[in-house]
Design an enzyme around this catalytic site. Structure first.
Site, mmCIF file in Angstrom:
data_model
loop_
_atom_site.group_PDB
_atom_site.id
_atom_site.type_symbol
_atom_site.label_atom_id
_atom_site.label_comp_id
_atom_site.label_asym_id
_atom_site.label_seq_id
_atom_site.Cartn_x
_atom_site.Cartn_y
_atom_site.Cartn_z
ATOM 1 N N CYS A 1 0.969 -1.062 0.241
ATOM 2 C CA CYS A 1 -0.016 0.026 0.027
ATOM 3 C C CYS A 1 0.887 1.418 0.212
ATOM 4 O O CYS A 1 1.797 1.459 0.986
ATOM 5 C CB CYS A 1 -0.939 -0.071 1.285
ATOM 6 S SG CYS A 1 -1.841 1.414 1.633
ATOM 7 N N CYS B 1 -0.862 3.993 -6.173
ATOM 8 C CA CYS B 1 -1.820 3.258 -5.475
ATOM 9 C C CYS B 1 -2.116 1.955 -6.026
ATOM 10 O O CYS B 1 -2.244 1.765 -7.235
ATOM 11 C CB CYS B 1 -3.136 3.956 -5.369
ATOM 12 S SG CYS B 1 -4.554 3.215 -4.416
HETATM 13 N N1 DGL Z 1 -4.059 0.725 -1.956
HETATM 14 C C1 DGL Z 1 -3.615 1.743 -1.085
HETATM 15 C C2 DGL Z 1 -2.306 2.599 -1.777
HETATM 16 O O1 DGL Z 1 -1.680 1.946 -2.527
HETATM 17 C C3 DGL Z 1 -4.640 2.563 -0.479
HETATM 18 C C4 DGL Z 1 -6.007 2.837 -1.217
HETATM 19 C C5 DGL Z 1 -6.940 3.504 0.183
HETATM 20 O O2 DGL Z 1 -7.292 2.676 0.863
HETATM 21 O O3 DGL Z 1 -7.164 4.549 -0.004
HETATM 22 O O4 DGL Z 1 -2.301 3.822 -1.479
#
Ligand code: DGL
Length: 270
Positions: free
Chosen positions: A72, A189
């Protein structure tokens, strides 16, 4: 056998897990979706750090880990320093927007970055942009927060995904119309690779989408001190252990759709 914990706010980390499974078929993975606290993108760095520490503690209480992958960008931006400080002997691999590979590949010198608000407003991201612009002086970055896109992907709400991708791509252009056309679009993301088809359709063939998942998987192999991947190892398919802090329906259907695995999800009380 090595065991690696991988986690995200939800299903986005599956884009990283997919690369990890391909790169490290001999490793056992435990995947955690923190759906009880998703999305992370609009939360403060303090809250994301608190969740990161709680999830890591819960995971480590369950199973000893050889490494942890923070799949993430938002959690990496907000919490990776705190995680490394808390678990000094555990290798912790994070995910950051792949600015350097995009700058290297850019011919027009204009790179677009899509990410969450949490990632784009972090100190870590500001430092990454200045370092990369200093190393590649002909390159400029335009960054756009995609409010709601991770959620729409989580819900598999395709009309919302299409609308939000269109909005993000339009906003990127409106930011600096005087710049040359964007030829690299960084997916900052881990949810966004699951909107790849939509983004490719919008951006056209002259724009390359940049996803760091394969580089992250190679880094995981390095920190695990495993020898280079052998073709024989490709035949091994170890089961993934699936955990969710909230409702597991999104994780089950995303695992089936995106990495072709039947996920029997247990609840991780965090
Ligand atoms: N998948 C996550 C990222 O790479 C976060 C997405 C979220 O929960 O807002 O930032």
């Amino acid at each position: 056998m090595k065991t690696v914990g991988v986690w995200d706010s939800g299903v986005g980390g599956l884009s990283v897990l997919r690369a990890l499974l391909a790169e490290l078929p001999e490793v056992r993975f435990i995947y955690v979706a923190d759906s009880a606290c998703a999305p992370y993108g609009g939360h403060s760095a303090e809250l994301v750090t608190e969740r990161a520490l709680r999830i890591s503690a819960a995971l480590l209480a369950r199973t000893p880990l050889d490494a942890m992958v923070v799949a993430c960008n938002t959690a990496t931006a907000g919490a990776i320093d705190a995680l490394r400080a808390r678990y000094a002997t555990l290798p912790v691999v994070g995910v950051e927007p792949a600015l350097k590979p995009a700058a290297q590949a850019s011919r027009t010198g204009h790179v677009g970055v899509l990410a969450t608000r949490g990632t784009l407003t972090s100190r870590r991201y500001a430092d990454l942009v200045s370092r990369t612009e200093a190393a590649y002086p002909h390159v400029r970055f335009s960054s756009q927060a995609c409010e709601g896109l991770a959620d729409a992907i989580e819900l598999a709400d395709l009309p919302a995904v299409a609308r939000l991708c269109h909005k993000a791509w339009t906003s990127l252009h409106q930011q600096s119309p005087e710049r040359p056309p964007i030829d690299q679009l960084v997916l900052g993301c881990t949810h966004y690779p699951f909107a790849r088809a939509e983004l490719e359709r919008l951006c056209g063939p002259q724009v390359q989408l940049v996803d760091p998942a394969v580089a992250v998987a190679r880094q995981a192999r390095r920190v695990l001190l495993l020898p280079a991947r052998t073709p024989m190892a490709l035949d091994v398919h170890l089961a993934v252990e699936w955990l969710d802090t909230g409702n597991s329906l999104a994780l089950e259907s995303a695992a089936r759709q995106w990495i072709h695995r039947e996920a029997k999800v247990e609840t991780l009380p965090v």
